[in-house]
Design an enzyme around this catalytic site. Structure first.
Site, PDB file in Angstrom:
ATOM      1  N   CYS A  23      45.444  44.183  39.813  1.00 40.52           N
ATOM      2  CA  CYS A  23      46.452  44.019  40.860  1.00 40.52           C
ATOM      3  C   CYS A  23      47.738  44.741  40.478  1.00 40.52           C
ATOM      4  O   CYS A  23      48.610  44.935  41.299  1.00 40.52           O
ATOM      5  CB  CYS A  23      46.778  42.551  41.060  1.00 40.52           C
TER       6      CYS A  23
ATOM      7  N   HIS B  85      31.687  39.654  41.991  1.00 41.01           N
ATOM      8  CA  HIS B  85      31.847  41.017  41.457  1.00 41.01           C
ATOM      9  C   HIS B  85      32.308  41.058  40.010  1.00 41.01           C
ATOM     10  O   HIS B  85      32.344  42.130  39.399  1.00 41.01           O
ATOM     11  CB  HIS B  85      32.747  41.875  42.370  1.00 41.01           C
TER      12      HIS B  85
ATOM     13  N   ASN C 244      42.912  36.404  32.943  1.00 39.87           N
ATOM     14  CA  ASN C 244      42.426  37.750  33.275  1.00 39.87           C
ATOM     15  C   ASN C 244      43.148  38.867  32.522  1.00 39.87           C
ATOM     16  O   ASN C 244      42.586  39.942  32.337  1.00 39.87           O
ATOM     17  CB  ASN C 244      42.533  37.995  34.787  1.00 39.87           C
TER      18      ASN C 244
ATOM     19  N   THR D 187      29.656  33.378  60.036  1.00 35.85           N
ATOM     20  CA  THR D 187      28.282  33.732  59.681  1.00 35.85           C
ATOM     21  C   THR D 187      28.257  34.222  58.237  1.00 35.85           C
ATOM     22  O   THR D 187      29.058  35.060  57.847  1.00 35.85           O
ATOM     23  CB  THR D 187      27.742  34.819  60.639  1.00 35.85           C
TER      24      THR D 187
HETATM   25  N1  PLP Z   1      41.273  34.788  39.782  1.00 35.70           N
HETATM   26  C1  PLP Z   1      41.211  35.561  38.679  1.00 35.70           C
HETATM   27  C2  PLP Z   1      41.475  34.955  37.340  1.00 35.70           C
HETATM   28  C3  PLP Z   1      40.901  36.914  38.784  1.00 35.70           C
HETATM   29  O1  PLP Z   1      40.860  37.676  37.681  1.00 35.70           O
HETATM   30  C4  PLP Z   1      40.660  37.456  40.069  1.00 35.70           C
HETATM   31  C5  PLP Z   1      40.385  38.892  40.235  1.00 35.70           C
HETATM   32  O2  PLP Z   1      40.734  39.712  39.413  1.00 35.70           O
HETATM   33  C6  PLP Z   1      40.706  36.593  41.181  1.00 35.70           C
HETATM   34  C7  PLP Z   1      41.024  35.267  40.995  1.00 35.70           C
HETATM   35  C8  PLP Z   1      40.425  37.100  42.555  1.00 35.70           C
HETATM   36  O3  PLP Z   1      39.039  37.264  42.775  1.00 35.70           O
HETATM   37  P1  PLP Z   1      38.536  38.241  43.938  1.00 35.70           P
HETATM   38  O4  PLP Z   1      38.726  39.646  43.435  1.00 35.70           O
HETATM   39  O5  PLP Z   1      37.096  37.909  44.138  1.00 35.70           O
HETATM   40  O6  PLP Z   1      39.354  37.940  45.130  1.00 35.70           O
END
Ligand code: PLP
Length: 393
Positions: free
Chosen positions: A330, A204, A154, A240
C-alpha cells in the site's frame, strides 16, 4: 508479460497462484458457471463446490464450515468484523482496542467508528514488534466490546501472542478479532485453542487468487451485515458468490494446511541464510523486529545511511530482475511517507522512511536467494556515495 526470469521477493504483497489452484478453479470458469443459488443441476454443482471450499477454509483454522463467511477480500473481512460487531450509531458507550501498527483495513475502520461515537485505544508496539498483553490488560475497560490485534504484522513480520491477547480480552468480556491475512497458511492457527472469535484472511496471500477472502465468525456470534441483498452467506454477505475464486481459496487453504510444516522449515532456512548473508556482506544493514519470532519467509531490513534511498534501491533491484518492497504494498500510495508500523514501534520519522521488505514464498529457490545476496550488496554500495553526499548538502 514475462516474469519467468524474475526473482520475486514480495510474497507479503501477493503470491503467485499455485498451478494446482488454477487447475481446481478452471472448470468453474468453463462449464461450471452455474449460480449456486439456482435449484437445477448447474446451480447444485456450483453450490457443492462452494460448500467443499468452505470445509477446506474452515479446516485451516480448526473452524466449522458454518463459521466461514466468504468475502471479496481480506479488507472486506476486516471491515465486516469490526463494523459488523459494532454497528453504528452506538446506543451506549462502546470501546474498541486495536494496535497502532495494524493494516489500514483495520485502522481506517477504527477511524470511521471513532467518528461515529466509538472510543478507540490504539496500543503502542514494542521496538521488537510485539503488542504486550499486559498493556492490553491495562487498556481494558468495562465497556470494551472488541479487541482486534493482527496475528502477524505485514511490514515487520513479527508474530503476535494471539492466544494470550484473546484470553485478556475474554477475561474482560470482550470479543477478540485477529487479522490473519499474513499469518494464515504460514502458522498453525486454531480458533478454539487460541480463543479467536473473528478471523480475517485472504486467498491471494496463500497462493490463491486475488479478490476473495473470508471472515471466520465463531458459532453463535451475531454480526450486522455490511452488504444487503439476496441473503447469500447466511444473510451476512449478500451478492452472488465468486465461485471460481472461492474454489481457488479452498484449494489454496487445503494445500497450505497439508504443506505448512514442510514449507515453514524450508522458508526459515532460506530466510536465515539470507539474513546471515546480508549481515556478513552489508555491515550497515540490520533486521527490524525480533530476529526469530517472525513469519517463516519474512525479513524487514533497515540500512543505516540509506534511509532516504530505499526507493532508489528498490528500482535498482527491479532493474536486476528482483522484486522487493519498501514497507507494505500500500505504500506506493504513500510514497515517501514514514511507515506507520515503524513509527508505532518507536522509530523516528527519518528511520521509519527507510525499510526494505524481503518476503519469500513456496516457489522461492536457494538459487534466487544466492542471486539476491550477490546483487543487493552491489546495489547498496552503488547508492552509498549518493546517500552520504545527499546527507552533507
Ligand atoms: N490485512 C493485512 C495484514 C494485509 O497484509 C493485507 C494486505 O496486504 C490486508 C489486510 C488486505 O487484504 P486484501 O489485499 O485481500 O484486501
Amino acid at each position: 508479460m514475462n516474469s519467468t526470469a524474475r526473482c520475486y521477493f514480495d510474497h507479503s504483497a501477493t503470491t503467485p497462484v499455485d498451478p494446482r489452484v488454477i487447475g481446481a478453479m478452471e472448470p468453474f470458469l468453463h462449464d461450471g458457471f452455474g449460480n449456486p443459488s439456482s435449484m437445477y443441476q448447474e446451480g447444485v454443482e456450483a453450490h457443492q463446490a462452494l460448500e467443499e471450499a468452505r470445509e477446506k477454509a474452515a479446516a485451516l483454522f480448526g473452524a466449522r464450515p458454518g463459521e466461514v463467511v466468504f468475502t471479496a477480500s481480506g479488507t472486506e473481512a476486516d471491515n465486516l468484523a469490526l463494523r459488523g460487531a459494532i454497528p453504528t450509531p452506538v446506543t451506549e458507550p462502546t470501546h474498541l482496542i486495536t494496535a497502532a501498527f495494524e493494516h489500514p483495513a483495520i485502522l481506517e475502520v477504527c477511524r470511521y467508528l471513532e467518528k461515529h461515537g466509538v472510543s478507540i485505544t490504539f496500543l503502542s508496539v514494542g521496538n521488537d514488534g510485539f503488542v504486550d498483553p499486559q498493556e492490553l490488560r491495562r487498556a481494558m475497560r468495562p465497556n470494551t466490546k472488541l479487541v482486534s490485534i493482527m496475528a502477524a504484522n505485514n511490514v515487520v513480520g513479527t508474530i503476535q501472542p494471539v492466544a494470550e491477547l484473546a484470553s485478556v480480552a475474554h477475561e474482560h468480556g470482550a470479543l477478540f478479532h485477529t487479522d490473519a491475512v499474513q499469518a494464515a497458511g504460514k502458522l498453525p492457527i486454531d480458533i478454539g485453542r487460541d480463543g479467536i472469535d473473528l478471523l480475517s484472511f485472504s486467498a491471494h496471500k496463500i497462493h490463491g487468487p486475488k479478490g476473495v477472502g473470508a471472515l471466520i465468525v465463531r458459532h453463535g456470534l451475531e454480526l450486522q451485515p455490511l452488504i444487503l441483498g439476496g441473503g447469500q452467506e447466511r444473510g451476512i454477505r449478500s451478492g452472488t458468490e465468486n465461485v471460481a475464486g472461492i474454489v481457488g481459496l479452498g484449494r489454496a487453504a487445503e494445500i497450505a494446511r497439508a504443506e505448512m510444516a514442510q514449507d515453514s522449515v524450508r522458508l526459515v532456512s532460506l530466510r536465515d541464510q539470507l539474513i546471515d548473508g546480508i549481515e556478513e556482506r552489508i555491515p550497515n544493514a540490520y533486521v527490524i523486529g525480533h530476529r526469530f519470532r517472525r513469519l517463516p519467509g519474512h525479513i524487514c531490513l533497515g540500512i543505516s545511511g540509506l534511509e532516504g534511498e530505499t526507493v532508489k534501491l528498490l528500482l535498482a533491484l527491479n532493474q536486476a530482475g528482483i522484486a522487493v518492497s519498501t514497507g507494505s504494498a500500500c505504500s506506493s500510495h504513500h510514497a515517501g511517507e514514514p511507515s506507520h508500523v515503524l513509527l508505532a514501534m518507536g522509530f523516528d520519522a527519518f528511520r521509519a522512511r527507510g525499510s526494505v521488505r524481503i518476503t519469500l514464498g513456496r516457489f522461492t529457490t536457494s538459487a534466487q536467494v544466492d542471486y539476491l545476496l550477490e546483487v543487493l550488496p552491489l546495489a547498496v554500495r552503488d547508492l552509498q556515495p549518493i546517500a552520504s553526499c545527499a546527507g552533507r548538502s
